[in-house]
Design a protein around this motif. Structure first.
Motif, PDB file in Angstrom:
ATOM      1  N   THR A 120     -12.634  22.477  37.418  1.00 14.12           N
ATOM      2  CA  THR A 120     -11.999  23.439  38.330  1.00 14.12           C
ATOM      3  C   THR A 120     -11.051  24.381  37.602  1.00 14.12           C
ATOM      4  O   THR A 120     -10.736  25.456  38.124  1.00 14.12           O
ATOM      5  N   MET A 123     -12.207  27.880  37.300  1.00 11.05           N
ATOM      6  CA  MET A 123     -12.297  28.688  38.511  1.00 11.05           C
ATOM      7  C   MET A 123     -11.079  29.603  38.606  1.00 11.05           C
ATOM      8  O   MET A 123     -10.073  29.404  37.929  1.00 11.05           O
ATOM      9  N   GLU A 126      -7.023  30.917  42.874  1.00 12.04           N
ATOM     10  CA  GLU A 126      -7.113  30.778  44.327  1.00 12.04           C
ATOM     11  C   GLU A 126      -8.205  29.784  44.719  1.00 12.04           C
ATOM     12  O   GLU A 126      -8.011  28.931  45.594  1.00 12.04           O
ATOM     13  N   ARG A 127      -9.342  29.892  44.064  1.00  9.73           N
ATOM     14  CA  ARG A 127     -10.466  29.007  44.422  1.00  9.73           C
ATOM     15  C   ARG A 127     -10.182  27.560  44.027  1.00  9.73           C
ATOM     16  O   ARG A 127     -10.476  26.629  44.787  1.00  9.73           O
ATOM     17  N   THR A 184      -5.782  27.049  53.186  1.00 16.19           N
ATOM     18  CA  THR A 184      -7.127  27.288  52.659  1.00 16.19           C
ATOM     19  C   THR A 184      -8.093  27.736  53.755  1.00 16.19           C
ATOM     20  O   THR A 184      -8.824  28.722  53.589  1.00 16.19           O
ATOM     21  N   TYR A 188     -10.526  31.253  53.931  1.00 15.88           N
ATOM     22  CA  TYR A 188     -11.953  31.157  53.644  1.00 15.88           C
ATOM     23  C   TYR A 188     -12.722  30.843  54.933  1.00 15.88           C
ATOM     24  O   TYR A 188     -12.184  30.200  55.843  1.00 15.88           O
ATOM     25  N   VAL A 235     -15.608  28.217  49.622  1.00 12.48           N
ATOM     26  CA  VAL A 235     -14.537  28.420  48.655  1.00 12.48           C
ATOM     27  C   VAL A 235     -15.105  28.781  47.288  1.00 12.48           C
ATOM     28  O   VAL A 235     -14.641  29.710  46.625  1.00 12.48           O
ATOM     29  N   MET A 236     -16.115  28.054  46.849  1.00 12.07           N
ATOM     30  CA  MET A 236     -16.694  28.292  45.532  1.00 12.07           C
ATOM     31  C   MET A 236     -17.389  29.648  45.464  1.00 12.07           C
ATOM     32  O   MET A 236     -17.380  30.303  44.429  1.00 12.07           O
ATOM     33  N   GLY A 237     -17.979  30.057  46.560  1.00 17.03           N
ATOM     34  CA  GLY A 237     -18.581  31.377  46.625  1.00 17.03           C
ATOM     35  C   GLY A 237     -19.994  31.413  46.073  1.00 17.03           C
ATOM     36  O   GLY A 237     -20.376  30.613  45.216  1.00 17.03           O
ATOM     37  N   SER A 333     -17.480  28.989  39.411  1.00 17.12           N
ATOM     38  CA  SER A 333     -17.458  27.741  40.173  1.00 17.12           C
ATOM     39  C   SER A 333     -18.542  26.768  39.744  1.00 17.12           C
ATOM     40  O   SER A 333     -18.570  25.628  40.214  1.00 17.12           O
TER      41      SER A 333
END
Length: 394
Positions: A120, A123, A126-127, A184, A188, A235-237, A333
């Motif tokens: 993580t 990343m 923010e994510r 969060t 999102y 979140v990861m996108g 991500s």
């Protein structure tokens, strides 16, 4: 709620001070249409689907996938997500509290999921903070029925935990960890239904210790692990260059959760049996000439080896399905997801190396293999969607 109390590190007034930082957005109100009695106003009522015996668990779960995918597609079309929020207050005290809440989530993730935590760090800030918040909520929920205070947890305690979930989605967190997740979900397009479904999985653990077929087991695996994928993808996108449908990416995330949980089940057969639990399809055991007594006796026989080979094969099929979606995630991500996937796949290898003795031997991946997997995962993460597709065709 003794299990929950272990996690409450800050006084409730700190969480109250954080309320001003969590916006009451229209998106949150839309999410609140998703609890059991209101979900019919969306794609359809998930609870009604579960009650319909004519439909498979995969069909029931797919409705939740479609709901979450629709939220993400709406967000992507409107380009409404603004991760660079500015403070609305004159002072920084409340923001410092929120930052501290996220930092605490990161500390928990680093302690209990070291490899994933390292991933993580690649990343965006923010994510990764958002992923930490989701991880901590999932861990706290799991601890209710698997932690040291599990014997004291009742269905009413889970009802109270679900009420806390409703509150944090409405911007009313109880403690710092809740505040991080509340912030969060305000930023999102995360739907509340997968979180509620995970709590439902905990309820199953309180009342159910056998699963008559894989259809029942699949639904349980979705509740306790597949839901994590549906929580995390927003979140990861998804990579801007991805040509995959949003639904297919969510299906892959769901498959990874199912694969991980099936791997947990196969790794922990002996441990679960000592607690009186058997998370293996009863009909498949019977077809293999096995019974609950065989599992409680814990003897590795040719019948058991043959049965385990089939179970491992199925878990690997879910991992294969999951791999198709990892490449479609946002580039920053991918590494933690690849790392988790590759490490969990190796647990299946370890079960085979133990000659399928998951009664008295615990299959695990040693530190050397874990560290060796990280550059492999990083290499795959660097390969874009098109490169992986080309590699698959060669």
């Amino acid at each position: 709620m003794a299990g929950v109390l272990l996690w409450v590190i800050c006084p409730k007034e700190n969480a109250t001070a954080l309320l001003s930082l969590i916006p009451k957005s229209g998106k949150q109100k839309r999410s609140r249409l998703c609890p059991t009695l209101k979900f019919a106003t969306g794609v359809s009522a998930f609870s009604s689907a579960v009650a319909n015996p004519a439909r498979s668990s995969e069909e029931k779960v797919y409705e939740v996938v479609l709901k979450q995918a629709a939220l993400v597609k709406e967000q992507r079309q409107k380009k409404a997500l603004d991760l660079k929020r500015t403070a609305e207050t004159d002072g920084m005290t409340d923001w410092d509290l929120l930052n501290e809440a996220y930092d605490r989530c990161g500390e928990v993730c680093a302690e209990y999921a070291k490899t994933f935590y390292l991933g993580t760090l690649l990343m965006t800030p923010e994510r990764r903070r958002a992923v930490w918040a989701i991880y901590v909520w999932c861990r706290r929920t799991d601890e209710l029925v698997d932690g040291p205070n599990a014997p004291h947890i009742t269905p009413r305690a889970l009802d109270r935990w679900e009420k806390r979930l409703d509150d944090l989605f409405e911007g009313r967190p109880y403690d710092m960890f809740d505040a991080a997740l509340s912030d969060t979900v305000s930023k999102y397009p995360v739907d509340i239904q997968p979180f509620k479904d995970m709590i439902e999985g905990m309820r199953l653990d309180l009342r159910k210790s056998r699963y008559k077929n894989f259809d029942e087991l699949y639904l349980y695996c979705y509740y306790v692990a597949g839901t994590v994928g549906l929580m995390s993808v927003p979140v990861m996108g998804i990579a801007p260059e991805s040509k995959a449908s949003t639904e297919s990416v969510y299906n892959a995330a769901l498959a990874l959760g199912i694969a991980n949980q099936l791997t947990n089940i196969l790794r922990d057969v002996g441990e679960d049996a000592r607690r009186g639990r058997i998370y293996l399809p009863q009909d498949e055991l019977a077809r293999a000439g096995l019974s609950d007594d065989d599992i409680f006796c814990g003897q590795v026989t040719d019948k058991w080896r043959s049965f385990m080979k089939d179970q491992i094969k199925r878990a690997r099929m879910f991992f294969d399905e999951a791999e198709k979606g990892v490449a479609e995630l946002n580039a920053a991500s991918r590494w933690p997801v690849w790392a988790s996937l590759l490490l969990y796949r190796q647990i299946l290898d370890a079960i085979e190396a133990n000659d399928y003795n998951n009664f008295t031997k615990r299959a695990y991946v040693g530190k050397a293999k874990k560290f060796a997997s990280l550059p492999v995962a990083y290499g795959r993460a660097l390969m874009g969607t098109s490169k992986l597709s080309d590699l698959a065709r060669t």
